[in-house]
Design an enzyme around this catalytic site. Sequence first.
Site, PDB file in Angstrom:
ATOM      1  N   ASN A 115       0.803  -1.227   0.000  1.00  0.00           N
ATOM      2  CA  ASN A 115       0.000   0.000   0.000  1.00  0.00           C
ATOM      3  C   ASN A 115       0.835   1.275   0.000  1.00  0.00           C
ATOM      4  OD1 ASN A 115      -2.201  -1.594  -0.174  1.00  0.00           O
ATOM      5  ND2 ASN A 115      -2.828  -1.366   1.958  1.00  0.00           N
ATOM      6  N   ARG A 126     -16.984   0.483  -0.879  1.00  0.00           N
ATOM      7  CA  ARG A 126     -15.759   1.158  -1.289  1.00  0.00           C
ATOM      8  C   ARG A 126     -16.034   2.339  -2.248  1.00  0.00           C
ATOM      9  NH1 ARG A 126     -11.576  -2.465  -0.363  1.00  0.00           N
ATOM     10  NH2 ARG A 126     -10.217  -0.638  -0.222  1.00  0.00           N
ATOM     11  N   CYS A 144     -15.993  -4.362  -3.215  1.00  0.00           N
ATOM     12  CA  CYS A 144     -15.349  -5.680  -3.113  1.00  0.00           C
ATOM     13  C   CYS A 144     -16.006  -6.370  -1.917  1.00  0.00           C
ATOM     14  CB  CYS A 144     -13.844  -5.526  -2.922  1.00  0.00           C
ATOM     15  SG  CYS A 144     -13.448  -4.695  -1.402  1.00  0.00           S
ATOM     16  N   ARG A 195      -2.303 -11.367  -4.161  1.00  0.00           N
ATOM     17  CA  ARG A 195      -2.375  -9.929  -4.394  1.00  0.00           C
ATOM     18  C   ARG A 195      -1.483  -9.166  -3.422  1.00  0.00           C
ATOM     19  NH1 ARG A 195      -7.887  -7.382  -4.023  1.00  0.00           N
ATOM     20  NH2 ARG A 195      -6.473  -5.649  -4.288  1.00  0.00           N
ATOM     21  N   ASP A 253      -6.704  -3.873   8.611  1.00  0.00           N
ATOM     22  CA  ASP A 253      -6.083  -4.929   7.798  1.00  0.00           C
ATOM     23  C   ASP A 253      -5.476  -6.043   8.635  1.00  0.00           C
ATOM     24  OD1 ASP A 253      -4.869  -2.726   5.148  1.00  0.00           O
ATOM     25  OD2 ASP A 253      -6.846  -3.489   5.658  1.00  0.00           O
TER      26      ASP A 253
HETATM   27  C1  EPZ Z   1      -6.719   1.736   1.930  1.00  0.00           C
HETATM   28  O1  EPZ Z   1      -7.915   1.547   1.214  1.00  0.00           O
HETATM   29  C2  EPZ Z   1      -5.941   0.440   1.811  1.00  0.00           C
HETATM   30  N1  EPZ Z   1      -5.648   0.174   0.394  1.00  0.00           N
HETATM   31  C3  EPZ Z   1      -6.775  -0.700   2.403  1.00  0.00           C
HETATM   32  O2  EPZ Z   1      -5.998  -1.882   2.332  1.00  0.00           O
HETATM   33  C4  EPZ Z   1      -7.068  -0.394   3.872  1.00  0.00           C
HETATM   34  O3  EPZ Z   1      -7.868  -1.411   4.407  1.00  0.00           O
HETATM   35  C5  EPZ Z   1      -7.801   0.955   3.963  1.00  0.00           C
HETATM   36  O4  EPZ Z   1      -6.986   1.980   3.329  1.00  0.00           O
HETATM   37  C6  EPZ Z   1      -8.066   1.370   5.398  1.00  0.00           C
HETATM   38  O5  EPZ Z   1      -6.853   1.451   6.090  1.00  0.00           O
HETATM   39  C7  EPZ Z   1      -4.637   0.858  -0.189  1.00  0.00           C
HETATM   40  O6  EPZ Z   1      -3.955   1.665   0.416  1.00  0.00           O
HETATM   41  C8  EPZ Z   1      -4.353   0.535  -1.628  1.00  0.00           C
HETATM   42  P1  EPZ Z   1     -10.158   4.377   2.756  1.00  0.00           P
HETATM   43  P2  EPZ Z   1      -8.842   2.824   0.843  1.00  0.00           P
HETATM   44  O7  EPZ Z   1     -10.419   5.300   1.617  1.00  0.00           O
HETATM   45  O8  EPZ Z   1      -7.991   4.019   0.640  1.00  0.00           O
HETATM   46  C9  EPZ Z   1     -14.825   5.069   3.032  1.00  0.00           C
HETATM   47  C10 EPZ Z   1      -5.535  -4.063   1.675  1.00  0.00           C
HETATM   48  O9  EPZ Z   1      -5.886  -5.123   2.109  1.00  0.00           O
HETATM   49  N2  EPZ Z   1     -14.666   5.919   1.841  1.00  0.00           N
HETATM   50  O10 EPZ Z   1      -9.206   4.803   3.818  1.00  0.00           O
HETATM   51  O11 EPZ Z   1      -9.753   2.398  -0.245  1.00  0.00           O
HETATM   52  C11 EPZ Z   1     -14.509   3.598   2.746  1.00  0.00           C
HETATM   53  O12 EPZ Z   1     -15.642   2.938   2.209  1.00  0.00           O
HETATM   54  C12 EPZ Z   1      -6.517  -2.927   1.506  1.00  0.00           C
HETATM   55  O13 EPZ Z   1      -4.363  -3.811   1.322  1.00  0.00           O
HETATM   56  C13 EPZ Z   1     -15.781   6.625   1.380  1.00  0.00           C
HETATM   57  O14 EPZ Z   1     -16.877   6.533   1.930  1.00  0.00           O
HETATM   58  O15 EPZ Z   1      -9.665   2.986   2.185  1.00  0.00           O
HETATM   59  C14 EPZ Z   1     -14.127   3.089   4.107  1.00  0.00           C
HETATM   60  O16 EPZ Z   1     -15.293   2.778   4.827  1.00  0.00           O
HETATM   61  C15 EPZ Z   1      -7.899  -3.382   1.872  1.00  0.00           C
HETATM   62  N3  EPZ Z   1     -15.633   7.403   0.272  1.00  0.00           N
HETATM   63  C16 EPZ Z   1     -13.422   4.288   4.757  1.00  0.00           C
HETATM   64  O17 EPZ Z   1     -13.843   5.444   4.005  1.00  0.00           O
HETATM   65  C17 EPZ Z   1     -14.434   7.534  -0.389  1.00  0.00           C
HETATM   66  O18 EPZ Z   1     -14.359   8.277  -1.392  1.00  0.00           O
HETATM   67  C18 EPZ Z   1     -11.908   4.222   4.714  1.00  0.00           C
HETATM   68  O19 EPZ Z   1     -11.557   3.956   3.369  1.00  0.00           O
HETATM   69  C19 EPZ Z   1     -13.320   6.798   0.111  1.00  0.00           C
HETATM   70  C20 EPZ Z   1     -13.455   6.007   1.226  1.00  0.00           C
END
Ligand code: EPZ
Length: 430
Positions: A30, A128, A123, A407, A313
């Site tokens: 990440n 997401r 997913c 992955r 995670d």
């Molecule tokens: C990042 O995902 C990581 N992926 C995820 O790791 C990790 O679980 C997650 O952060 C939380 O720490 C990468 O960095 C590539 P968020 P991300 O935006 O950025 C909501 C793994 O296993 N949200 O911080 O997609 C979202 O639905 C993966 O490596 C909105 O509502 O997570 C979630 O509930 C899995 N609108 C919360 O915010 C948006 O536009 C946090 O999501 C964006 C997010």
Amino acid sequence: MQETKELKEIFIIEGGIPLEGKVQISGAKNSALPNMVASILTDEPVILENVPDLLDTRNMIEILNKIGISSHFEDGKLSLVFNKAPNPETDYKLVQKMRASILVLGALTARFGYAKVYMPGGCSIGYRPVDLHINALEKMGAKIEIDHGYITAKAPNGLKGTIIDFPKKTVTGTENIMMAATLAKGKTVIKNAAKEPEVVDLANLLIKMGAKISGAGTDTIIIEGVNKLQSARHTIIPDRIEAGTFVILSALTGGRIYIENYPKKYLTYFEKTLEEIGISVVPVNNKTVIVRRERDLKPTYVETREYPYFPTDLQAQMMVLLCFANGVSKIKENIFENRFMHVPELKRMGAKIDVDTKNQIATINKIDKLQGAIVKATDLRASAAMVIAGLVAEGTTVIEDIYHLRRGYENIESKLKNLGAKIKTEYKEN
Ligand code: EPZ
């Protein structure tokens, strides 16, 4: 004509074998993904070291190649240079495999004033959405349309700096806007920014490329736009989630694993939680740790929250550990709305876990052992939890859909075999 049947990769694991030896933690997936995207922001070479060889990093290379970036990837060293005609678009096939492809949206819009990125789907762990990314780019002056599944962003006169106040912390949202802001006109202030180490690692690369960024790792990041970014070389930080996964594995399989390249400073809260249970992570030198545990593990209450608190995670892996604690433990998942998909799989192995879906709380009762079974990997991190469960269970466990593991865990099979695990890959017809 015999139609070709799709073959699915499965793991077959013999449980109950004490593991011992050394394991090296790989570069953080990440962090590697956004760092790779930063190569969009310049026409000079970006050289990344310690890049993990994963399905996701290879996917991102393919996405960047299609955009016009040449790449060479060997022994963890990835050289990227934007030296072909730009094609600021991504297509469905590649995006559908990896949500993180949304990260190219900000960089392409900032550099070319145009981007067309397929809307990433949900997913298994949640819907997401990417509304926070889109709203922020609109605030920076991009005109955004969503049409036929594509996000089209236009900013013919470039993006302009502004104040972005995220209503909730978003890791890739913060990274997307930070990259876009490096080439925007004027100053951008990101409030309620994500503070994950991977965000800081990206900021460090961007600063090496000539970006003017301050405050990464705090709630407020300030970026002064510049006209051009330059070449840079950067080493990706170790993967704190892979590291935490091996700590839990060691605690459950005899505790004689030397974990090298262990990023202790990123796992403070995780280690504090383990101390409550009766497990300690003991440094051997400044990069290597071993895991010590009391015979009887104590139950505890875990809440997943944004960094620096307990990482979502590592939730599934912690759940396996808590199955063996003397009493009733609880885990509250606050980040994703559906991140308990591993519970039915663990129950098939004899775990006693109940889920209050409405409040996203799992109650974990003590068991003496897990039994080997045929289980599914449901998402990337849950698949690691199932491998841990299989390694500690009595008997044989077959894990299907091992694709998820590929992955995010580099060379996982050889790392486990080197520790004495009896694990093999087979292919079965879908
Ligand atoms: C990042 O995902 C990581 N992926 C995820 O790791 C990790 O679980 C997650 O952060 C939380 O720490 C990468 O960095 C590539 P968020 P991300 O935006 O950025 C909501 C793994 O296993 N949200 O911080 O997609 C979202 O639905 C993966 O490596 C909105 O509502 O997570 C979630 O509930 C899995 N609108 C919360 O915010 C948006 O536009 C946090 O999501 C964006 C997010």
